[in-house]
Design a protein around this motif. Sequence first.
Motif, PDB file in Angstrom:
ATOM      1  N   PRO A  58      11.990  53.780  21.103  1.00 35.34           N
ATOM      2  CA  PRO A  58      10.886  54.633  21.558  1.00 35.34           C
ATOM      3  C   PRO A  58       9.528  53.985  21.312  1.00 35.34           C
ATOM      4  CG  PRO A  58      12.512  55.929  20.363  1.00 35.34           C
ATOM      5  CD  PRO A  58      12.888  54.480  20.177  1.00 35.34           C
ATOM      6  N   ILE A  59       8.707  53.990  22.356  1.00 37.65           N
ATOM      7  CA  ILE A  59       7.336  53.504  22.290  1.00 37.65           C
ATOM      8  C   ILE A  59       6.449  54.535  22.966  1.00 37.65           C
ATOM      9  CG2 ILE A  59       5.711  51.715  23.041  1.00 37.65           C
ATOM     10  CD1 ILE A  59       7.981  49.703  22.912  1.00 37.65           C
ATOM     11  N   SER A  60       5.441  55.010  22.285  1.00 39.94           N
ATOM     12  CA  SER A  60       4.574  56.058  22.823  1.00 39.94           C
ATOM     13  C   SER A  60       3.993  55.640  24.169  1.00 39.94           C
ATOM     14  CB  SER A  60       3.446  56.349  21.834  1.00 39.94           C
ATOM     15  OG  SER A  60       2.585  57.338  22.342  1.00 39.94           O
ATOM     16  N   GLY A  61       4.118  56.515  25.162  1.00 40.26           N
ATOM     17  CA  GLY A  61       3.585  56.254  26.482  1.00 40.26           C
ATOM     18  C   GLY A  61       4.515  55.461  27.377  1.00 40.26           C
ATOM     19  N   THR A  64      10.616  56.752  25.804  1.00 42.98           N
ATOM     20  CA  THR A  64      10.480  57.430  24.514  1.00 42.98           C
ATOM     21  C   THR A  64      11.735  58.158  24.058  1.00 42.98           C
ATOM     22  OG1 THR A  64       9.615  59.415  25.604  1.00 42.98           O
ATOM     23  CG2 THR A  64       8.009  57.769  24.894  1.00 42.98           C
ATOM     24  N   THR A  65      12.796  58.186  24.850  1.00 43.31           N
ATOM     25  CA  THR A  65      13.915  59.067  24.523  1.00 43.31           C
ATOM     26  C   THR A  65      15.065  58.390  23.796  1.00 43.31           C
ATOM     27  OG1 THR A  65      14.937  58.678  26.692  1.00 43.31           O
ATOM     28  CG2 THR A  65      13.451  60.565  26.499  1.00 43.31           C
ATOM     29  N   GLU A 210      14.131  58.477  32.350  1.00 44.89           N
ATOM     30  CA  GLU A 210      13.975  57.113  31.869  1.00 44.89           C
ATOM     31  C   GLU A 210      15.299  56.371  32.034  1.00 44.89           C
ATOM     32  OE1 GLU A 210      10.701  58.048  28.368  1.00 44.89           O
ATOM     33  OE2 GLU A 210      12.772  57.588  27.832  1.00 44.89           O
ATOM     34  N   ARG A 240      10.170  53.332  32.522  1.00 46.30           N
ATOM     35  CA  ARG A 240       9.597  54.600  32.112  1.00 46.30           C
ATOM     36  C   ARG A 240       9.817  55.643  33.208  1.00 46.30           C
ATOM     37  NH1 ARG A 240       3.342  54.360  31.312  1.00 46.30           N
ATOM     38  NH2 ARG A 240       3.730  56.585  31.038  1.00 46.30           N
TER      39      ARG A 240
END
Length: 270
Positions: A58-61, A64-65, A210, A240
Motif C-alpha cells: 500500500p502506498i497513499s494515493g 492501497t488495498t 486496483e 491504481r
Amino acid sequence: MGKYYSPTGGLPPQTHLTTERAIVTEAYTVIPKGVMTDIVTSNLPGFANTRSWIIARPISGFATTFSQLIVEIGPGGGAPKAEFEAGVEGVVFVTRGQVNLTLDGELHQLEEGGYAYLAAGAEWGLENVSDDVVSFHWIRKAYERLEGFEAKSFVTNEKDVQPTSMPDTNDAWKTTRFTDSSDLAHDMQVNIVTFQPGGVIPFPETHVMEHGLYVLEGKAMYLLNNDWVEVEAGDFMWLRAFCPQACYAGGPGEFRYLLYKDMNRQVKLT
C-alpha cells in the motif's frame, strides 16, 4: 498448462547495461523480471531459509488495498506460523516446486499450480520438505467484513478449475476463477487470465478496481494509461483505480497472468 515463470535472483555483471524496462508513474508501475535480483530481496519474520521479492505494498494515493510477494523457500525452510495479522486474508499460488501447507491443523501438499485461499484469522504455516527450492506468490489484504457473510479457507489447484470463456471471444480470452464473483463473502479475487495468440481486451477498461498482474507465461502488448508497454513472463504490473488498460496477445504462445482485484464492497467515505 505451461510452466509458470519464477525469478531466480542472481546479479548482472558489471558490463551489463543499466537501461531496463522499469516504469513508475502516477497511474501504474511496471517491475520487469530483470530487476528481481538478489540485492532487492527481503527476509520475512518467522521464516527460515527464505527470501522474498516484495513487489506491491500500500502506498497513499496509489494502489492501497493489497501487498504481493514472490517468496522462495529453500529445502528445510519455512514458517510454522506465516501470518501474524489476525485481520489479514491471503492467497498463496505455487509457481515452482512443492510445499507443505498446514492450515488450521490440516496438512495439504501444494504443487505447481496449487492455490490456497487463507481466510482472515486462519492459523497456517509452510514447510519445504523437498530437496529443491519452492517459489510462490503470497497476496495479502485486510479483510473487509460484511454482515452476514464470512469467507472460508480452501485449497485447490489450477488444473482442477475449469476456465470461463469471456463472452463472444471464441475462447481467445478466458479466466480461471477460484471464487465466484457473486459471492459477497469475498472482497477480492486472485484469478488467472489466459489469452490465445491474437486475443485482445477490445476496449480500455477503466474501473474502480486496483490490479496486480504477474505474467506467468508468454508475452504481449499491454495498454497502461496512455502507454503501450511490451511485457513478458516474469514481469509485474500494478495499476491504481481507474487506470485505463487493454491487452493484445501477439503470440507465439499463450499469454497468461495472475490477477489481483478488489471487489464486492461499497466505497468507504467516513
